[in-house]
Design a protein around this motif. Structure first.
Motif, PDB file in Angstrom:
ATOM      1  N   GLY A 144       0.793  -1.218   0.000  1.00  0.00           N
ATOM      2  CA  GLY A 144       0.000   0.000   0.000  1.00  0.00           C
ATOM      3  C   GLY A 144       0.829   1.273   0.000  1.00  0.00           C
ATOM      4  O   GLY A 144       0.381   2.311  -0.485  1.00  0.00           O
ATOM      5  N   GLY A 145       2.052   1.195   0.513  1.00  0.00           N
ATOM      6  CA  GLY A 145       2.909   2.368   0.566  1.00  0.00           C
ATOM      7  C   GLY A 145       3.869   2.487  -0.600  1.00  0.00           C
ATOM      8  O   GLY A 145       4.681   3.417  -0.648  1.00  0.00           O
ATOM      9  N   SER A 146       3.801   1.541  -1.547  1.00  0.00           N
ATOM     10  CA  SER A 146       4.700   1.583  -2.705  1.00  0.00           C
ATOM     11  C   SER A 146       4.373   2.770  -3.603  1.00  0.00           C
ATOM     12  O   SER A 146       3.229   3.229  -3.666  1.00  0.00           O
ATOM     13  N   LYS A 147       5.388   3.239  -4.295  1.00  0.00           N
ATOM     14  CA  LYS A 147       5.189   4.305  -5.279  1.00  0.00           C
ATOM     15  C   LYS A 147       5.794   3.859  -6.592  1.00  0.00           C
ATOM     16  O   LYS A 147       7.004   3.693  -6.710  1.00  0.00           O
ATOM     17  N   LEU A 148       4.950   3.650  -7.581  1.00  0.00           N
ATOM     18  CA  LEU A 148       5.398   3.148  -8.873  1.00  0.00           C
ATOM     19  C   LEU A 148       5.880   4.288  -9.764  1.00  0.00           C
ATOM     20  O   LEU A 148       5.361   5.406  -9.679  1.00  0.00           O
ATOM     21  N   PRO A 149       6.867   4.026 -10.601  1.00  0.00           N
ATOM     22  CA  PRO A 149       7.402   5.069 -11.480  1.00  0.00           C
ATOM     23  C   PRO A 149       6.311   5.714 -12.334  1.00  0.00           C
ATOM     24  O   PRO A 149       5.464   5.024 -12.912  1.00  0.00           O
ATOM     25  N   GLY A 150       6.313   7.036 -12.378  1.00  0.00           N
ATOM     26  CA  GLY A 150       5.355   7.750 -13.214  1.00  0.00           C
ATOM     27  C   GLY A 150       3.985   7.914 -12.594  1.00  0.00           C
ATOM     28  O   GLY A 150       3.070   8.449 -13.225  1.00  0.00           O
ATOM     29  N   MET A 151       3.808   7.440 -11.353  1.00  0.00           N
ATOM     30  CA  MET A 151       2.512   7.541 -10.676  1.00  0.00           C
ATOM     31  C   MET A 151       2.665   8.289  -9.361  1.00  0.00           C
ATOM     32  O   MET A 151       3.752   8.374  -8.800  1.00  0.00           O
ATOM     33  N   GLY A 152       1.566   8.789  -8.859  1.00  0.00           N
ATOM     34  CA  GLY A 152       1.551   9.358  -7.520  1.00  0.00           C
ATOM     35  C   GLY A 152       1.423   8.234  -6.513  1.00  0.00           C
ATOM     36  O   GLY A 152       1.733   7.081  -6.801  1.00  0.00           O
ATOM     37  N   THR A 153       0.916   8.537  -5.350  1.00  0.00           N
ATOM     38  CA  THR A 153       0.725   7.503  -4.337  1.00  0.00           C
ATOM     39  C   THR A 153      -0.453   6.609  -4.717  1.00  0.00           C
ATOM     40  O   THR A 153      -1.356   7.014  -5.462  1.00  0.00           O
ATOM     41  N   LEU A 154      -0.441   5.394  -4.212  1.00  0.00           N
ATOM     42  CA  LEU A 154      -1.558   4.486  -4.470  1.00  0.00           C
ATOM     43  C   LEU A 154      -2.832   4.991  -3.809  1.00  0.00           C
ATOM     44  O   LEU A 154      -3.930   4.768  -4.318  1.00  0.00           O
ATOM     45  N   ALA A 155      -2.697   5.694  -2.679  1.00  0.00           N
ATOM     46  CA  ALA A 155      -3.878   6.249  -2.018  1.00  0.00           C
ATOM     47  C   ALA A 155      -4.553   7.280  -2.918  1.00  0.00           C
ATOM     48  O   ALA A 155      -5.785   7.313  -3.033  1.00  0.00           O
ATOM     49  N   ALA A 156      -3.750   8.120  -3.576  1.00  0.00           N
ATOM     50  CA  ALA A 156      -4.318   9.126  -4.477  1.00  0.00           C
ATOM     51  C   ALA A 156      -4.997   8.469  -5.675  1.00  0.00           C
ATOM     52  O   ALA A 156      -5.996   8.979  -6.197  1.00  0.00           O
ATOM     53  N   LEU A 157      -4.467   7.325  -6.087  1.00  0.00           N
ATOM     54  CA  LEU A 157      -5.041   6.614  -7.231  1.00  0.00           C
ATOM     55  C   LEU A 157      -6.346   5.916  -6.861  1.00  0.00           C
ATOM     56  O   LEU A 157      -7.335   5.980  -7.595  1.00  0.00           O
ATOM     57  N   TRP A 158      -6.353   5.259  -5.691  1.00  0.00           N
ATOM     58  CA  TRP A 158      -7.494   4.418  -5.328  1.00  0.00           C
ATOM     59  C   TRP A 158      -8.649   5.165  -4.659  1.00  0.00           C
ATOM     60  O   TRP A 158      -9.813   4.838  -4.878  1.00  0.00           O
ATOM     61  N   LYS A 159      -8.338   6.117  -3.817  1.00  0.00           N
ATOM     62  CA  LYS A 159      -9.358   6.703  -2.947  1.00  0.00           C
ATOM     63  C   LYS A 159     -10.597   7.229  -3.679  1.00  0.00           C
ATOM     64  O   LYS A 159     -11.732   6.970  -3.229  1.00  0.00           O
ATOM     65  N   PRO A 160     -10.461   7.938  -4.807  1.00  0.00           N
ATOM     66  CA  PRO A 160     -11.658   8.480  -5.460  1.00  0.00           C
ATOM     67  C   PRO A 160     -12.662   7.428  -5.904  1.00  0.00           C
ATOM     68  O   PRO A 160     -13.859   7.699  -5.978  1.00  0.00           O
ATOM     69  N   GLU A 161     -12.201   6.215  -6.185  1.00  0.00           N
ATOM     70  CA  GLU A 161     -13.136   5.199  -6.654  1.00  0.00           C
ATOM     71  C   GLU A 161     -13.352   4.051  -5.676  1.00  0.00           C
ATOM     72  O   GLU A 161     -14.401   3.405  -5.703  1.00  0.00           O
ATOM     73  N   LEU A 162     -12.373   3.793  -4.803  1.00  0.00           N
ATOM     74  CA  LEU A 162     -12.524   2.663  -3.889  1.00  0.00           C
ATOM     75  C   LEU A 162     -13.548   2.944  -2.799  1.00  0.00           C
ATOM     76  O   LEU A 162     -14.355   2.066  -2.460  1.00  0.00           O
ATOM     77  N   THR A 163     -13.544   4.151  -2.252  1.00  0.00           N
ATOM     78  CA  THR A 163     -14.520   4.477  -1.212  1.00  0.00           C
ATOM     79  C   THR A 163     -15.950   4.334  -1.716  1.00  0.00           C
ATOM     80  O   THR A 163     -16.754   3.628  -1.089  1.00  0.00           O
ATOM     81  N   PRO A 164     -16.339   4.936  -2.845  1.00  0.00           N
ATOM     82  CA  PRO A 164     -17.713   4.742  -3.316  1.00  0.00           C
ATOM     83  C   PRO A 164     -18.016   3.299  -3.697  1.00  0.00           C
ATOM     84  O   PRO A 164     -19.143   2.830  -3.525  1.00  0.00           O
ATOM     85  N   ALA A 165     -17.013   2.573  -4.192  1.00  0.00           N
ATOM     86  CA  ALA A 165     -17.238   1.170  -4.549  1.00  0.00           C
ATOM     87  C   ALA A 165     -17.529   0.335  -3.306  1.00  0.00           C
ATOM     88  O   ALA A 165     -18.401  -0.545  -3.322  1.00  0.00           O
TER      89      ALA A 165
END
Length: 246
Positions: A131-152
């Motif tokens: 969960g704390g990994s940061k992949l090249p060319g991406m922001g944090t995984l929290a920034a990626l997931w939060k907008p869609e995971l919470t409503p899902a």
């Protein structure tokens, strides 16, 4: 009731299921992000050094990179069988009766940096991404997931949510109003502190109790009753927090 478990860094190998098919996973609204992350990990696996840095791997963990390289081709197994470790040992899903296993498939879900959240029976391959990994060319995984995971998750839940995920995975997709559990150890002088190993163990015991119980808790008081009947020592800290004492 939906019980959210944290994933584990350790995962079982192999499986008898067909290779990963994102269309077979629960929470289909997460498919596009899942596909993005799987493809990113497969591409990253072509560069051992970059993979090691991004995933926080040591020199002796090359097998984790190989797992990611084979995400689209390796066999799958149900998520409840894929994740291993202290919490899942305490959950002891192998000992479930047929009825309890059926209940586990409807009540349990597992947080995942790669898949967001999967249901207990979802077929997934072995992989490495924290969960704390940061992949090249991406922001944090929290920034990626939060907008869609919470409503899902809010759409997936039918009633009470008991969120046993660790803080890192809660941040990927917080569930407002969910009951959380804090595991504390009490010292002889009466002071209390958080512990890591027993945290996972006791959360596994609580998850097991919520699966095998015939009760359908609707709030933290109901969760506390189930936990107490299972032999756990608990206190209600707030309408959304249960404290487990070791």
């Amino acid at each position: 009731m939906l019980v959210l478990l944290p994933p584990s860094e350790t995962k079982s190998d192999g499986g008898k299921g067909a290779p990963l098919d994102l269309g077979e996973l629960s929470l289909p609204k997460l498919t596009a992000t899942r596909e993005l992350l799987v493809n990113t990990l497969v591409e990253l696996a072509a560069d051992d050094e970059a993979s090691s840095v991004a995933l926080g791997l040591s020199a002796g963990q090359a097998d984790e990179i190989a797992r990611n390289a084979a995400l689209w081709t390796s066999p799958t197994r149900p998520a409840l069988e894929r994740y291993t470790g202290v919490l899942f040992d305490a959950l002891d899903a192998r000992s479930f009766t047929r009825a309890q296993k059926a209940k586990a498939l409807t009540r349990l879900a597992i947080g995942s940096a790669l898949f967001g959240v999967v249901r207990a029976g979802d077929p997934i391959p072995a992989y490495r991404l924290s969960g704390g990994s940061k992949l090249p060319g991406m922001g944090t995984l929290a920034a990626l997931w939060k907008p869609e995971l919470t409503p899902a998750l809010e759409a997936e839940a039918d009633g009470l949510v008991v969120d046993l995920r660790s803080g890192t995975y809660q941040q990927l997709g917080p569930v407002p109003g969910a009951v959380i559990a804090t595991v504390l150890t009490e010292k002889p002088d009466g002071t209390r502190s958080v512990v890591s190993h027993f945290n996972k163990h006791h959360k596994g015991l609580l998850a097991r109790a919520l699966v095998v119980s015939r009760a359908e808790p609707a709030d933290v008081k109901g969760v506390a009753r189930v936990a107490s009947k299972a032999g756990l020592t608990v206190e209600i800290a707030s309408p959304t927090e249960l404290v487990i004492l070791t």
